[in-house]
Design a protein around this motif. Structure first.
Motif, PDB file in Angstrom:
ATOM      1  N   GLY A   1      30.553  69.538  51.580  1.00 58.98           N
ATOM      2  CA  GLY A   1      32.100  69.122  52.091  1.00 58.98           C
ATOM      3  C   GLY A   1      32.904  70.111  52.233  1.00 58.98           C
ATOM      4  N   HIS A   2      33.108  71.158  51.223  1.00 56.33           N
ATOM      5  CA  HIS A   2      33.842  72.340  51.206  1.00 56.33           C
ATOM      6  C   HIS A   2      33.648  73.292  52.443  1.00 56.33           C
ATOM      7  CE1 HIS A   2      33.715  70.734  46.984  1.00 56.33           C
ATOM      8  NE2 HIS A   2      35.195  70.836  47.308  1.00 56.33           N
TER       9      HIS A   2
ATOM     10  N   CYS B   1      38.709  64.916  61.925  1.00 55.44           N
ATOM     11  CA  CYS B   1      38.706  64.081  60.881  1.00 55.44           C
ATOM     12  C   CYS B   1      40.002  63.972  60.041  1.00 55.44           C
ATOM     13  CB  CYS B   1      37.570  64.693  59.934  1.00 55.44           C
ATOM     14  SG  CYS B   1      37.528  63.351  58.501  1.00 55.44           S
ATOM     15  N   ASN B   2      40.574  62.711  59.981  1.00 54.74           N
ATOM     16  CA  ASN B   2      41.760  62.372  59.432  1.00 54.74           C
ATOM     17  C   ASN B   2      41.909  62.660  58.044  1.00 54.74           C
ATOM     18  OD1 ASN B   2      43.071  61.747  61.917  1.00 54.74           O
ATOM     19  ND2 ASN B   2      42.313  59.579  61.901  1.00 54.74           N
TER      20      ASN B   2
ATOM     21  N   VAL C   1      36.139  65.788  52.467  1.00 56.90           N
ATOM     22  CA  VAL C   1      36.834  66.284  51.542  1.00 56.90           C
ATOM     23  C   VAL C   1      38.330  66.348  51.967  1.00 56.90           C
ATOM     24  CG1 VAL C   1      37.114  68.466  50.018  1.00 56.90           C
ATOM     25  CG2 VAL C   1      35.021  67.625  50.568  1.00 56.90           C
ATOM     26  N   GLU C   2      39.087  65.790  51.063  1.00 54.51           N
ATOM     27  CA  GLU C   2      40.599  65.644  51.562  1.00 54.51           C
ATOM     28  C   GLU C   2      41.210  67.125  51.885  1.00 54.51           C
ATOM     29  OE1 GLU C   2      44.419  63.093  50.506  1.00 54.51           O
ATOM     30  OE2 GLU C   2      42.781  62.793  49.340  1.00 54.51           O
TER      31      GLU C   2
ATOM     32  N   HIS D   1      43.064  75.577  52.415  1.00 58.00           N
ATOM     33  CA  HIS D   1      43.026  76.200  51.282  1.00 58.00           C
ATOM     34  C   HIS D   1      42.338  77.715  51.821  1.00 58.00           C
ATOM     35  CE1 HIS D   1      38.579  76.159  51.012  1.00 58.00           C
ATOM     36  NE2 HIS D   1      38.571  74.928  51.444  1.00 58.00           N
ATOM     37  N   ASN D   2      42.494  78.349  50.704  1.00 53.15           N
ATOM     38  CA  ASN D   2      41.975  79.765  50.930  1.00 53.15           C
ATOM     39  C   ASN D   2      40.446  79.957  50.852  1.00 53.15           C
ATOM     40  OD1 ASN D   2      44.639  80.890  51.398  1.00 53.15           O
ATOM     41  ND2 ASN D   2      44.884  81.651  49.249  1.00 53.15           N
TER      42      ASN D   2
END
Length: 231
Positions: free
Chosen positions: A202-203, A156-157, A174-175, A180-181
């Protein structure tokens, strides 16, 4: 074929590395040994990977079994915070064969003894792994190797990562979702070797961390929801 003293045979029996080295040096006496490529398969590596080579870290010029071994060692509490660092994985230039101890440029097959240092090898990531049951593949968009079989995932771009095909038309974007951690254990998710799950919002988070949180806060999470609790 020459006979070996009993004590030598016993000591070799308890050290697979020297058994393999002996086989390499005595290969002319073993008519059944047609190739050295598969010697040592499954006998070398660390807790992270099965492989038949070690790496020389380009950042500190020290030898480790893999990049994770380096990062764990160089980011431990015993290390001065100023000196803590991760290995620049794509800058790796030297590896050491686990069978003959020959240091050489990054390549799949040892130029000295001919052994395959990893059944899966990625020249872009400088990555070796003998356990091909993981179905490793290199994702050009991610810039690193993934597991699970390329045919089972899509990139997913917008999220900037690979997801299961089952999520292709249903996940919430989610961009840079995995850049991220983990909100529970704080490990960087994009390069983790652990299983990751995507929340309805989405996270992303480690699957084992979700299970641990659910066991501890299950009643509380039913009321407020995962994302409200973690994000």
């Amino acid at each position: 074929m020459p006979e070996w003293p009993t004590d030598a045979v016993v000591s070799l029996h308890h050290n697979p590395k020297w058994v393999i080295k002996l086989e390499l040096r005595m290969s002319s006496f073993h008519c059944e040994l047609n190739s050295t490529v598969d010697l040592g398969y499954g006998n070398f590596g660390c807790t992270h990977y099965r492989r038949r080579c070690k790496i020389r870290a380009p950042c500190c010029d020290e030898i480790f079994d893999c990049r994770h071994c380096h990062n764990e060692s160089k980011n431990s509490m015993e290390i001065n915070p100023i000196d803590r660092h991760d290995i620049p994985r794509h800058e790796l230039k030297r590896v050491i064969c686990s069978l003959c101890d020959t240091e050489q440029e990054v390549q799949q097959q040892c130029f000295h003894c001919g052994v395959c240092m990893g059944k899966y090898f990625c020249s872009k990531c400088k990555f070796f792994d003998d356990d091909i049951s993981k179905q490793q593949y290199h994702c050009n968009e991610c810039g690193i190797c993934r597991t699970g079989g390329e045919e089972n995932f899509f990139h997913c771009n917008r999220c900037g990562c690979c997801y299961s095909l089952f999520m292709k038309d249903s996940h919430n974007c989610v961009e840079r979702a995995m850049h991220h951690n983990c909100p529970v254990c704080f490990e960087f998710l994009f390069e983790t070797t652990k299983d990751i799950t995507v929340l309805p919002c989405g996270h992303t988070i480690h699957l084992e961390c979700v299970k641990e949180m659910h066991n501890i806060f299950s009643k509380f999470l039913v009321i407020i929801g995962w994302c409200s609790f973690l994000c």
